[in-house]
Design a protein around this motif. Structure first.
Motif, PDB file in Angstrom:
ATOM      1  N   LYS A 220       0.835  -1.206   0.000  1.00 52.42           N
ATOM      2  CA  LYS A 220       0.000   0.000   0.000  1.00 52.42           C
ATOM      3  C   LYS A 220       0.869   1.255   0.000  1.00 52.42           C
ATOM      4  CE  LYS A 220      -3.848   2.106   2.495  1.00 52.42           C
ATOM      5  NZ  LYS A 220      -4.793   1.959   3.616  1.00 52.42           N
ATOM      6  N   SER A 221       1.936   1.234   0.798  1.00 54.33           N
ATOM      7  CA  SER A 221       2.825   2.390   0.858  1.00 54.33           C
ATOM      8  C   SER A 221       3.488   2.641  -0.491  1.00 54.33           C
ATOM      9  CB  SER A 221       3.893   2.155   1.930  1.00 54.33           C
ATOM     10  OG  SER A 221       4.872   3.162   1.885  1.00 54.33           O
ATOM     11  N   THR A 222       3.972   1.583  -1.134  1.00 55.74           N
ATOM     12  CA  THR A 222       4.650   1.720  -2.427  1.00 55.74           C
ATOM     13  C   THR A 222       3.726   2.325  -3.470  1.00 55.74           C
ATOM     14  OG1 THR A 222       6.108  -0.154  -1.961  1.00 55.74           O
ATOM     15  CG2 THR A 222       5.808   0.448  -4.268  1.00 55.74           C
ATOM     16  N   LEU A 223       2.512   1.786  -3.564  1.00 53.22           N
ATOM     17  CA  LEU A 223       1.573   2.281  -4.571  1.00 53.22           C
ATOM     18  C   LEU A 223       1.102   3.698  -4.245  1.00 53.22           C
ATOM     19  CD1 LEU A 223      -0.538  -0.961  -5.196  1.00 53.22           C
ATOM     20  CD2 LEU A 223       1.454  -0.119  -6.450  1.00 53.22           C
ATOM     21  N   THR A 224       0.875   3.959  -2.962  1.00 54.71           N
ATOM     22  CA  THR A 224       0.450   5.310  -2.556  1.00 54.71           C
ATOM     23  C   THR A 224       1.522   6.336  -2.891  1.00 54.71           C
ATOM     24  OG1 THR A 224      -0.943   4.468  -0.774  1.00 54.71           O
ATOM     25  CG2 THR A 224      -0.224   6.743  -0.587  1.00 54.71           C
TER      26      THR A 224
END
Length: 647
Positions: A220-224
Motif C-alpha cells: 500500500k505504501s509503495t503504490l500510494t
C-alpha cells in the motif's frame, strides 16, 4: 480517510482461482444509473449478511458511501465489491452465487480486460494455468476515489497496467516471492465512484508466497507513494500554498514552542510529586533503569509523569502541532482518521519515558547540575593590563572584518613575531586564534603551545584556557593532571572562572577524584569574587548539605546574590523555597522539560513512508560519523531526491 484502499484476500489451492480470473477478466461493467431510491429489502438483507460474514469489508469506500447515503445504487456498488473481495468464500455459498449470476449488467466492453507482465494475455491459456496451479493465489483489490483517479490519471487500464508493472518486484518482495517466480494478472474495473483494479498474484513455486500485515502495508505504501508522489512532494517541500500553508505554519509554531521548552523554567508541582515518588521507587528496582526493563507499577508511574508534562501549555501545543502534521501524512495510508492518543502512549516519543527515568535517577542520587549555559564564552574577557601599543594595534586589525583577508592575515603574522619576542598578550591571542580560527586553521597543539607560553608569564586567562584545553577530549592535547594544576594556578591568581571550573571538576569527578568538600571550597572562592554561577551552585550545596553542612540561610544568601546578577534559576529556586519541595526535584522537572524540547525538535518532521526505509537512531549516528570521516557532510539520505515520503 485513506487515499488508497488495498484488500488482499487469497483463494485457497482447493480451487476457484480460474473462475475468479475469468470473472474479473470478462465481468461486464455495472450499469451506472443514478438511483436515489432506498435499497431493496433483499439488498438490505444481503448487506447485513455480508457485514456479519466478512467484517473487514467495512473498510471499503463503498461501505462508507452506503452508510452515509443508503440508496439502491450505493447498495449495489457495495455488494459487488464485497463479494469480489471474498471470492474464495462466496463461491461456496449458493445465496451469494445466485446474486452474482443475476446482478444487473450493462454493455460488455470488449472480449476481456486482462493484463500482466506481457501484452496480449490469452484468457483461455491463463485459465488453464490457474486450473493446474496447486498453491494459494492472492486477489488484491486496489481502489481509489473517483475524483483522485480522474485528477491523477488513474481512471484507465493503461495507467494501472504501467503502475503494477513498475512495482511488480516490490509487490513480489512484500509477498516473500522471488522476482523470477512472481506471477500476476490484473483487470481494471472503471465503475461507480470508486474505480479499482483486481490483481491476482502468486508464486510459480507453490507454498513460497507469504503475505503478512506488514507486507500489505508495504504494498500500500509503495503504490500510494507512486500515485500521490507529486502531492506528497508538495506537502513536504511547500511548493503548493493551498496544501502546505498549514504545514509551514505548524512547523514554525512547533519550533517556537520547542525553543520555549528548551529554555524555560518548569513549575509543575504535580509532576514534581510524581517524580519524587518514582525516584524513591527506583531505589528498590534492580537491573537496568530503562522503561523496557521496569516493573509494570513503575511503568505506569512513568506514563503518569509524561501525561502530567503534557498538560503544560507549551508541551500540549507542540504535541498538537505534531499531530496535525502527522495526520496529513496518515491520511494517505490509513483507512480512517487515527485516534488521538496521549503523549505517553505515542510510540514516536518513547524516548521521553527514558528521559523521565534518567531525571528520576538523578533526583534519587541527589545529583546537582550547573545550569550555566554560555559560561565558557563568558569566561574569556580581555586582559589589557600592561599590554603594549603594538599588541593593541594588531588586535584591532585582526578583529576588523571591514578589512581584507590579506590585511588581517598580515596582522596575524606580525602578532606571531610579537609573541615570539615574549609578549604574553600576543601569545594568549595566538593561542585563541589557533584554537578558534578563522584566520588560522584550528590546531590544538599550536594553541597549547601559545597558551603555555603566556601562562608561564602569569597571564591568568591563558592559564585558565590552557587548563580547559588539557581537560578536553582532544587526545592530541589531553592531560587531566596538568589541566587541573593550571586551573588551580589561574584560580590562585584570582580568576573566578577558573575557580568555578575547578569546583565543577571536583563535583563531577570526571578528571579528578570526586570531592564535594573540594568542590564547595572552589565554588566559595569564585562566589566571593562575584561569579553568579558559583554563587548559584554554592547556594544549592548549602540547601542540599553537600560538601558543606546544611544551612538554609547561607543557601538563600548565595541564591539571592546570584539572582541579583540576573540568574533566572536562582530566582526561581528562591520563589520555590516556600513550597516545601526539594530544589533538586524542581530542577529535575525543568531539565525534563528541556529534554522534551530536544526530542520534539528531533521529531519536528512527521514520520512517514510505512514500509519504506527504517533505520535505528544509533545506526544512523554511526553512518553519519563514517560520512564525516570521509569528508562528507549532511544527512545520510540527503543525496536522494526521489518522490518518497522519507524525510
Amino acid at each position: 480517510m485513506a487515499k488508497l484502499i488495498l484488500k488482499s484476500p487469497y483463494i485457497k489451492s482447493t480451487g476457484g482461482a480460474s473462475g475468479y480470473l475469468k470473472y474479473i477478466a470478462t465481468r461486464e461493467r455495472v450499469e451506472i444509473i443514478p438511483d436515489d431510491r432506498p435499497p431493496t429489502r433483499k439488498q438490505e438483507q444481503l448487506i447485513t449478511k455480508l457485514v456479519r460474514d466478512f467484517p473487514e469489508i467495512k473498510k471499503l469506500y463503498e461501505y462508507n458511501d452506503y452508510m452515509e447515503k443508503p440508496t439502491k445504487a450505493n447498495a449495489s456498488a457495495f455488494i459487488t465489491l464485497a463479494l469480489e473481495s471474498n471470492w474464495d468464500s462466496v463461491v461456496r455459498s449458493d445465496q451469494y452465487m445466485k446474486y452474482i449470476a443475476t446482478r444487473p449488467r450493462a454493455e460488455r466492453l470488449g472480449e476481456h480486460g486482462l493484463f500482466g507482465d506481457e501484452d496480449g494475455v490469452v484468457l483461455d491459456k491463463a485459465m488453464v494455468e490457474m486450473e493446474n496451479y496447486t498453491g494459494n493465489v492472492w486477489t488484491h483489490i486496489i481502489s481509489l476515489k473517483r475524483e483522485d483517479a480522474a485528477r491523477l490519471g488513474f481512471d484507465n487500464a493503461a495507467a494501472w497496467r504501467d503502475l503494477l508493472r513498475a512495482h511488480r518486484n516490490d509487490i513480489a518482495a512484500a509477498m516473500k516471492i522471488s522476482p523470477n517466480d512472481f506471477r500476476w494478472y490484473a483487470a481494471f474495473h472503471d465503475e461507480g465512484d470508486h474505480p479499482h483494479v483486481h490483481m491476482m498474484a502468486w508464486s510459480a513455486k507453490a507454498g513460497q508466497a507469504y503475505l503478512s500485515k506488514d507486507g500489505i502495508r508495504q504494498i500500500k505504501s509503495t503504490l500510494t507513494n507512486h500515485i500521490f508522489q507529486n502531492e506528497m512532494l508538495h506537502l513536504y517541500e511547500q511548493k503548493s500554498m493551498s496544501r502546505d500553508e498549514l504545514v509551514h505554519e505548524a512547523r514554525r509554531a512547533m519550533q517556537e514552542l520547542v525553543r520555549t521548552m528548551k529554555e524555560g523554567i518548569c513549575n509543575h508541582p504535580d509532576a514534581e510529586r510524581l517524580m519524587l515518588e518514582l525516584a524513591l521507587q527506583l531505589e528498590t528496582v534492580k537491573g537496568k533503569k530503562s522503561y523496557g526493563y521496569l516493573p509494570k507499577p513503575q511503568k505506569k508511574l512513568v506514563d503518569r509523569i509524561v501525561d502530567e508534562m503534557e498538560r503544560l501549555p507549551s508541551v500540549k501545543k507542540c504535541y498538537e502541532q505534531w499531530l496535525t502534521l502527522q495526520g496529513k501524512v496518515d491520511a494517505y495510508y490509513h483507512d480512517k482518521e487515527q485516534m488521538r492518543v496521549p503523549l505517553s502512549q505515542q510510540n514516536e516519543f518513547r524516548s521521553i519515558k527514558n528521559a523521565v527515568i534518567k531525571e528520576a535517577e538523578n533526583i534519587r542520587q541527589c545529583k546537582l547540575f550547573f545550569e550555566d549555559k554560555g559560561v565558557e564564552q563568558e569566561g574569556e574577557p580581555e586582559e589589557f593590563r600592561d599590554c603594549s601599543y603594538d599588541y593593541w594595534t594588531l588586535r584591532d586589525v585582526i578583529r576588523d572584518e571591514t578589512l581584507t583577508l590579506d590585511e588581517r592575515c598580515d596582522a596575524v603574522s606580525e602578532l606571531e613575531e610579537l609573541a615570539e619576542h615574549g609578549d604574553k598578550h600576543a601569545q594568549y591571542l595566538m593561542g585563541k586564534l589557533w584554537r578558534d580560527g578563522p584566520l588560522l586553521t584550528p590546531n590544538t597543539v599550536n594553541a597549547r603551545h601559545w597558551f603555555q607560553q603566556a601562562a608561564k608569564q602569569g597571564h591568568s586567562y591563558a592559564q585558565y584556557d590552557l587548563g580547559k584545553l588539557l581537560l578536553s577530549d582532544d587526545m592530541e592535547v589531553r592531560d587531566p593532571a596538568k589541566g587541573m594544576r593550571w586551573l588551580e594556578t589561574a584560580a590562585q591568581n584570582e580568576n573566578s572562572y577558573a575557580a568555578y571550573r575547578l569546583g565543577k571538576e571536583y563535583y563531577r569527578g570526571k578528571n579528578s577524584e570526586r570531592s564535594f568538600t573540594a568542590a564547595a571550597k572552589w565554588f566559595d572562592r569564585a562566589a566571593q569574587d562575584g561569579n553568579q554561577y558559583a554563587q548559584y551552585m554554592l547556594g544549592k550545596l548549602y540547601l542540599m548539605g553537600q560538601g558543606v553542612e546544611y544551612d538554609k540561610q547561607m543557601g538563600l544568601h548565595w541564591l539571592n546574590q546570584s539572582a541579583a546578577q540576573g540568574n533566572v534559576y536562582a530566582e526561581k529556586l528562591l520563589q520555590h523555597q516556600n513550597s516545601g519541595r526539594p530544589p533538586n526535584v524542581f530542577l529535575g522537572v525543568t531539565r525534563l522539560l528541556h529534554h522534551m524540547g530536544r526530542i520534539f525538535q528531533e521529531h519536528s518532521l512527521p514520520q512517514s513512508n510505512p514500509g519504506g526505509i527504517q533505520i535505528d537512531r544509533k545506526r544512523l549516528e554511526e553512518l553519519m560519523e563514517k560520512r564525516e570521516a570521509h569528508g562528507l557532510k549532511g544527512n545520510v539520505y540527503e543525496e536522494y531526491k526521489g518522490p518518497t515520503m522519507s524525510m
